[in-house]
Every structure is written in C-alpha cells, then in structure tokens.
Motif scaffolding. Structure first.
Motif, PDB file in Angstrom:
ATOM      1  N   ALA A 198       0.824  -1.204   0.000  1.00 35.24           N
ATOM      2  CA  ALA A 198       0.000   0.000   0.000  1.00 35.24           C
ATOM      3  C   ALA A 198       0.860   1.257   0.000  1.00 35.24           C
ATOM      4  O   ALA A 198       0.560   2.235  -0.706  1.00 35.24           O
ATOM      5  N   GLU A 199       1.945   1.258   0.761  1.00 41.56           N
ATOM      6  CA  GLU A 199       2.814   2.436   0.787  1.00 41.56           C
ATOM      7  C   GLU A 199       3.552   2.614  -0.538  1.00 41.56           C
ATOM      8  O   GLU A 199       3.700   3.733  -1.038  1.00 41.56           O
ATOM      9  N   LEU A 200       4.012   1.518  -1.131  1.00 41.79           N
ATOM     10  CA  LEU A 200       4.682   1.605  -2.425  1.00 41.79           C
ATOM     11  C   LEU A 200       3.712   2.090  -3.503  1.00 41.79           C
ATOM     12  O   LEU A 200       4.085   2.872  -4.384  1.00 41.79           O
ATOM     13  N   LEU A 201       2.459   1.637  -3.412  1.00 42.20           N
ATOM     14  CA  LEU A 201       1.451   2.082  -4.368  1.00 42.20           C
ATOM     15  C   LEU A 201       1.204   3.584  -4.244  1.00 42.20           C
ATOM     16  O   LEU A 201       1.062   4.294  -5.237  1.00 42.20           O
ATOM     17  N   GLN A 202       1.170   4.062  -3.010  1.00 41.42           N
ATOM     18  CA  GLN A 202       0.978   5.498  -2.773  1.00 41.42           C
ATOM     19  C   GLN A 202       2.137   6.302  -3.366  1.00 41.42           C
ATOM     20  O   GLN A 202       1.941   7.328  -4.018  1.00 41.42           O
ATOM     21  N   ILE A 203       3.363   5.810  -3.183  1.00 37.66           N
ATOM     22  CA  ILE A 203       4.540   6.508  -3.729  1.00 37.66           C
ATOM     23  C   ILE A 203       4.487   6.544  -5.252  1.00 37.66           C
ATOM     24  O   ILE A 203       4.761   7.565  -5.883  1.00 37.66           O
ATOM     25  N   ALA A 204       4.106   5.419  -5.856  1.00 38.88           N
ATOM     26  CA  ALA A 204       4.085   5.336  -7.318  1.00 38.88           C
ATOM     27  C   ALA A 204       3.034   6.260  -7.920  1.00 38.88           C
ATOM     28  O   ALA A 204       3.308   6.985  -8.885  1.00 38.88           O
ATOM     29  N   LYS A 205       1.832   6.274  -7.351  1.00 39.95           N
ATOM     30  CA  LYS A 205       0.734   7.007  -7.971  1.00 39.95           C
ATOM     31  C   LYS A 205       0.777   8.507  -7.703  1.00 39.95           C
ATOM     32  O   LYS A 205       0.279   9.289  -8.498  1.00 39.95           O
ATOM     33  N   THR A 206       1.344   8.916  -6.594  1.00 41.33           N
ATOM     34  CA  THR A 206       1.373  10.350  -6.281  1.00 41.33           C
ATOM     35  C   THR A 206       2.601  11.057  -6.831  1.00 41.33           C
ATOM     36  O   THR A 206       2.628  12.291  -6.895  1.00 41.33           O
ATOM     37  N   ASN A 207       3.608  10.296  -7.254  1.00 42.44           N
ATOM     38  CA  ASN A 207       4.845  10.920  -7.706  1.00 42.44           C
ATOM     39  C   ASN A 207       5.254  10.507  -9.118  1.00 42.44           C
ATOM     40  O   ASN A 207       6.272  10.984  -9.622  1.00 42.44           O
ATOM     41  N   GLY A 208       4.486   9.612  -9.732  1.00 44.67           N
ATOM     42  CA  GLY A 208       4.828   9.174 -11.091  1.00 44.67           C
ATOM     43  C   GLY A 208       6.069   8.328 -11.159  1.00 44.67           C
ATOM     44  O   GLY A 208       6.765   8.311 -12.182  1.00 44.67           O
ATOM     45  N   ILE A 209       6.382   7.626 -10.081  1.00 42.06           N
ATOM     46  CA  ILE A 209       7.560   6.756 -10.042  1.00 42.06           C
ATOM     47  C   ILE A 209       7.146   5.336 -10.430  1.00 42.06           C
ATOM     48  O   ILE A 209       6.180   4.791  -9.890  1.00 42.06           O
TER      49      ILE A 209
END
Length: 478
Positions: A198-209
C-alpha cells in the motif's frame, strides 16, 4: 497490563477471523489462518500525499490534466511485448517466479537499461548485500552513474531515500522481505505485505515513479501473500521455466496497459537473459521424423504465432480406470477431445491410458489447439505417423465439427515461413479468403475427414512409407 488482542488472517485470501479455523470459510483452503496482533488505528496514515507534500483533491473529470508520457522501451524487446509496448511511467509491476528462475537477473538487466535511457534507478534489495549485487552486475555488464543500490528492509528508511534521490524507477527485491516499523507482526506476514504494498502504491501514484516488485511464490506457483497484492498493482508478470533447461517464459496474467495474452521467451546464459526471436524453432528442433503421436499446431500467444509440437502416448490401461495425464495442456480439454474421438471417430479409448504434453514447456489453452491434440492422439492410438510437413489448426465441437478460429492468415503465414508444406484448417475459414502462398491449405469440416486426409487413408503411398518406418510397432488391419 492490557491484554494483547489477536486475530487470525488467511495467508491465501486475507480473510479475518476472531478465532482459529482449520479451513478458511472464504477461499476454502486448509491450514492458512495465521495469528497476528491487532494493530491500533493510525489516523490519516494512508492519505495520498506526494513527496512534495501535495494532498490529493477532488476534481471534475473534465478538469483533470492528462500528461501524455510515452512508454519507456528497454533493450529487451520481449519484455516490451509482454508489457504492451514498454514501461508505463508511474505504474506498479509485480514479477513472481520460482526461486532461482532469474527474477533478480531480469530486473538487474532492466535496471541498467533504464539507467541508460536517462532515468534514475534505485535498486532496493532485502535479500542481498550491495557487494553481491555489484558482483552479479559486473558479470552481466550492468552499471551506470544513475544506478543506485540500497540494501535495506525498513520502509521508513526506504521512503526517506526516495524523497532524497527522487528516482524515476524503484526496484523492490523482494516485497516479502520489507517491513513497516509500525506493524508488529513478523516480516513476510499478510499484514506486512499488505501495508508495504500500500505504501509503495501510494509513492508510485502520487509521484509518477515506476516501481518493480519481486514476489515469492508458493509451492502451488501462486504469488505468496494475500490475493489483494495482485489486485493492487497495475501489472502481474509470471516468470516461468524449468531449472534443468535454459529457456524462460515471461507471461502477463494482469495488465492494465496492454494484453494479457502476450508471451516473452528468454534464454539464460552466462551473461544474463537473452531474447529468443524465433521460439518456434526451439519448440520444433528436436522433433523426430517418423515418430507416432506427434502433431504440430500453430498457436497464437497474443500477437505472436508460435508452432508447438503436441505429443501423445496412448497405451492399454493396466488398471480398471484409464489415466488422463496432461503437461502444458488443460486435462479437461484433453478428456473432452478424447470423448469426441471415441464417439465421432470410432476409437475405443475408454480402456487406454493417455499421456499428452506440449513440447518445450510452453502452456497452451486456446481452442485452436484442439485439432492438433486429436491428430496426435489418433496417431499414437493407430500407430500411424503424421507427415513432417503438416500443421493443424482448428477447434473441435462436441458433434465432431471443426470450427473456425481467429487470425488464420497469420497462423498459415508462420507455418509457411518455417517450411511446412501443408496446413489443415477449418473449412469455414476458407470462405472469403484465397491463400496465395506456396503452402497447401486443406479445409476440413469434421474430425473424421481431418484424420482420413492427415493419414492418407484415401489411398496414396501410406503403406509403402510404413514398410521402412523404424518407429512403427504394429499395423492395424485396414
């Protein structure tokens, strides 16, 4: 001292139960409920906040700004094919596979290639040290100034490094070794995997990573952890292969940005994974001339036609119940086709053991392989070989008819390119199509007609050819 509250969570589907149950009432699996401590609620811990502190907001769909970011292509064209044309920026990709199959090797090569395209890569490893990864990178010829290694398992420290480096790509190897410090359950538990993802998903979707995640698999071949893990990510890839062979198959079982029918084939060598441009030659290179129980099918794997050898061995059953064993094929499909052969082609198969496989370790499940399976079974049962230059395409109905299949022109063209002289296809596929190639296209309407023409039962030189056939054991009375 307050009593510690616990709950039981199914490691297969994530079902919660206040007490232990031998069998999960949700997925039906036995012995999968694991005891874990109930975590206190943390207010607003999962709000979507970017690394710059920007909160998610409600917007009208017409006002949402769409950034047209092209896919990033890597040097491995087979990976680009499976992903649907390249890596989508801001996506989350999960790769699963057996231990030692080459997941880390694949991602290390991909990381080096992404770094060459101008992106900054952060490779996070929870299983190996930086020295181990460097040694393997030197062997594979991977490196670059924008390629960073970080051997760590604490998600709070990993997030801090992502905030400082602001990478374009993050590789997590593997998700089962990562841990959230706020969760008191053991590393690799359902709660830890769920929260880390869930945390990795949040990082990916909010920052385009773009984030690549390596996932371990269970003894059944499924990715370990809750099934929710596959639902959360954008793409799920399975890396398959035999430890005793050098070929590896990469297939997508979920892809929000492309087809799930594509297939990528690699060969494991000393210098890493190399692409296989023409997999049909691999699947056919060890075929024996004159052997019975063999038939060639042209199968479509996504947009790619692949020729695969179907092998069948039909032997009298020693016990009361005949066995049906299939490798790379659906066992129920095999049983259905054998029932059609018994009813529509006058073959007594109920007292015969049947062993079938798709040579080369590939798995086939499309309807167009039915005719090749039937011909292979009939070839072994009658002890008659098929011609080396014949290929078979078609779906078989329960009444014995050969039904049309899709993309027939591409299938026939692939068979002709590899030197096949004759291809059997459904008769209805010939309507409105005039083949212009050198290969002979034979339209068949029923399974009886297909078998009769495949084995030259209209006369020809069948008996003359079988006098010198070393693989022929006995000949039926015709």
């Amino acid at each position: 001292m307050a009593k510690v509250k616990t709950q039981f969570i199914c490691s297969n589907c994530g079902y919660n139960s206040p007490k232990y149950l031998g069998r999960c009432p949700n997925c039906g699996e036995w012995g999968t409920l694991v005891e874990e401590k109930i975590q206190p609620d943390v207010v607003d811990r999962k709000s979507r906040v970017s690394l710059t502190g920007q909160l998610a907001k409600v917007e009208k769909i017409d006002k949402v700004a769409v950034q047209d970011q092209p896919r990033v292509k890597v040097e491995l064209g087979e990976l680009n094919r499976v992903l649907g044309g390249g890596v989508v920026p801001g996506s989350m990709i999960l790769i699963g596979g057996d231990p030692g199959i080459g997941k880390s090797t694949l991602l290390l090569q991909v990381s080096g290639q992404l770094a060459k395209t101008g992106g900054l890569v952060l490779y996070v490893s929870g299983e190996e040290s930086a020295v181990q990864i460097k040694m393997r990178a030197d062997r594979l010829g991977v490196g670059g100034t924008d390629f960073y290694l970080y051997p760590e398992t604490d998600m709070s420290l990993i997030r801090k490094q992502i905030e400082e480096l602001k990478p374009d790509y993050v590789i997590i190897d593997s998700v089962q070794t990562m841990q959230e410090p706020d969760i008191t359950s053991a590393v690799g538990s359902v709660s830890q995997i769920r929260e880390v993802t869930a945390e990795l998903l949040q990082i990916a979707k909010t920052n385009g990573i773009t984030i690549f995640i390596v996932g371990h698999v269970t003894k059944d071949g499924a990715i370990a952890g809750p099934k929710m893990l596959e639902h959360m990510v954008d793409t799920v890839l399975y890396f398959e292969g035999d430890m005793h062979h050098s070929y590896r198959i990469l297939r997508a079982v979920k892809n929000r940005f492309g087809s799930t029918n594509e297939l990528g084939i690699f060969e494991m060598k000393t210098n890493g994974l190399n692409e296989v441009d023409n997999p049909s030659e691999i699947f056919l290179e060890e075929r024996i001339d004159g052997a019975t129980g063999s038939a060639i099918v042209v199968s479509m794997e996504g947009t790619r036609p692949i020729l695969v050898e179907m092998q069948a061995l039909i032997t009298p059953s020693v016990f009361g119940n005949a066995q049906r064993t299939a490798s790379g094929l659906d066992r129920n499909r095999v049983s259905l086709i054998m029932a059609v052969l018994e009813k529509r082609a006058n073959m007594l198969l109920q007292n015969q053991d049947a062993y079938l496989k798709a040579a080369g370790g590939v798995k086939l499940d499309e309807p167009a392989i039915d005719l090749a399976i039937a011909v292979a079974v009939a070839s072994s049962y009658r002890d008659k070989e098929t011609k080396m230059g014949d290929a078979f395409i078609g779906e078989i109905g329960l009444t014995g008819e050969i039904r049309r299949v899709s993309r027939i022109e591409e299938r026939v063209a692939e068979a002709e390119k590899l030197g096949f002289k004759r291809v059997f296809i459904p008769e209805n596929n010939l309507k409105g199509w005039n083949p212009k190639g050198k290969i002979q296209v034979v339209g068949v309407a029923t399974i009886s007609e297909a078998l009769r023409r495949a084995f030259d039962e209209d006369g020809n030189d069948y008996k003359a050819r079988n006098k010198t056939n070393p693989y022929r054991i006995s000949q039926e009375n015709e």
